[in-house]
Scaffold this motif. Structure first.
Motif, mmCIF file in Angstrom:
data_model
loop_
_atom_site.group_PDB
_atom_site.id
_atom_site.type_symbol
_atom_site.label_atom_id
_atom_site.label_comp_id
_atom_site.label_asym_id
_atom_site.label_seq_id
_atom_site.Cartn_x
_atom_site.Cartn_y
_atom_site.Cartn_z
ATOM 1 N N ASN A 104 -0.966 -5.984 -2.277
ATOM 2 C CA ASN A 104 -1.685 -5.292 -3.347
ATOM 3 C C ASN A 104 -2.810 -6.254 -3.710
ATOM 4 N N TYR A 107 -8.870 -6.723 -6.557
ATOM 5 C CA TYR A 107 -10.083 -5.972 -6.221
ATOM 6 C C TYR A 107 -11.272 -6.886 -5.935
ATOM 7 N N GLN A 132 -9.155 -0.935 -4.324
ATOM 8 C CA GLN A 132 -9.749 0.051 -5.223
ATOM 9 C C GLN A 132 -9.962 1.313 -4.371
ATOM 10 N N LYS A 133 -9.657 2.475 -4.930
ATOM 11 C CA LYS A 133 -9.673 3.709 -4.128
ATOM 12 C C LYS A 133 -10.996 3.925 -3.389
ATOM 13 N N SER A 180 -6.333 3.387 -7.317
ATOM 14 C CA SER A 180 -6.226 2.526 -6.141
ATOM 15 C C SER A 180 -5.897 3.393 -4.932
#
Length: 256
Positions: A104, A107, A132-133, A180
């Motif tokens: 994870n 960012y 980050q998406k 995310s």
């Protein structure tokens, strides 16, 4: 004891067990015996990796997280690397052995993590991570998309990229301001390019730095011959070119 998330390290701790398990399960575990988790924090993902038939290593720069992991995951203690992933020489741990990367990711360094993975692609057959998406979608996007860019082309030259699922802010502590996205990269069978790879990186980066211009204008610094500039590919903008076309373009520039 729990660890306080530190803003300067970009920490957002995942609190949802099922999402952590899904990320751990995204790896095929084929073709390697080791996995490296970047930024494990309090080990929410780590615990699911430790259940698998693979040797899990973690790399963590936050001393408080390291102390927590040492106290709570005793059998992991000698595989905790207290270093900065971006600066650490991973051959000190893995020599030339293949290993997967998972995490994870903070960012603020996620793109740099990806670039380092590309540098080590001969050793990394698989990579699964949370970005980050919008960055995850950019990495996986295809030509013609508004978000297709440097990350998309460089990654997809060597890996098949798949966007797996979206993760809402509510399952993190503290919650980030954006969604995310988790993606999976599987290295291509043939990941050596049929062109000068350093030149390929340079062509892609130069083209997208002026993405609104046609390639004829954005690639002027490569001293293109008149003959080459006459090629219709130079009428296009960079986001119109598939990865294979960028490879062909690099070959043309190399051979002019």
């Amino acid at each position: 004891m729990s660890v306080k998330a530190k803003k300067h390290l970009g920490q957002h701790f995942l609190t949802d067990e099922s999402i952590a398990e899904n990320i751990a399960n995204s790896l095929s575990l084929e073709g390697y015996n080791d996995v490296l988790e970047i930024g494990p924090g309090m080990g929410v993902l780590t615990k699911y990796l430790l259940k698998k038939n693979i040797t899990t290593h973690v790399i963590e720069i936050d001393t408080e997280s390291v102390d927590y992991l040492k106290a709570n995951y005793l059998h992991l203690a000698d595989r905790i690397i207290e270093k900065d992933f971006l600066k650490y020489d991973l051959s000190l741990v893995f020599q030339q052995k293949p290993f997967a990367i998972i995490g994870n990711f903070p960012y603020n360094i996620s793109s740099q993590i990806l670039f380092k993975t590309l540098e080590l692609r001969h050793q990394i057959p698989e990579f699964s991570g949370m970005f980050q998406k919008e960055v995850a979608m950019r990495i996986c996007s295809k030509e013609g998309s508004k978000v297709y860019g440097i990350l998309s082309v460089l990654t997809q030259a060597f890996y098949d990229a798949e966007y797996l699922f979206t993760v809402p802010p509510s399952v993190f502590n503290p919650p980030p301001k954006v969604d995310s996205g988790v993606l999976l990269l599987k290295r291509k069978t043939n990941y050596n390019l049929p062109c000068d790879e350093a030149l390929f990186f340079k062509v892609v980066k130069t083209a997208f730095q002026q993405r609104r211009k046609t390639l004829r204008n954005s690639l002027k610094t490569f001293n293109l011959s008149d003959n080459l500039k006459a090629n219709v590919i130079f009428d296009k903008r960079p986001e119109q070119l598939a990865v294979l076309e960028f490879i062909r373009l690099t070959q043309e520039i190399e051979n002019q």
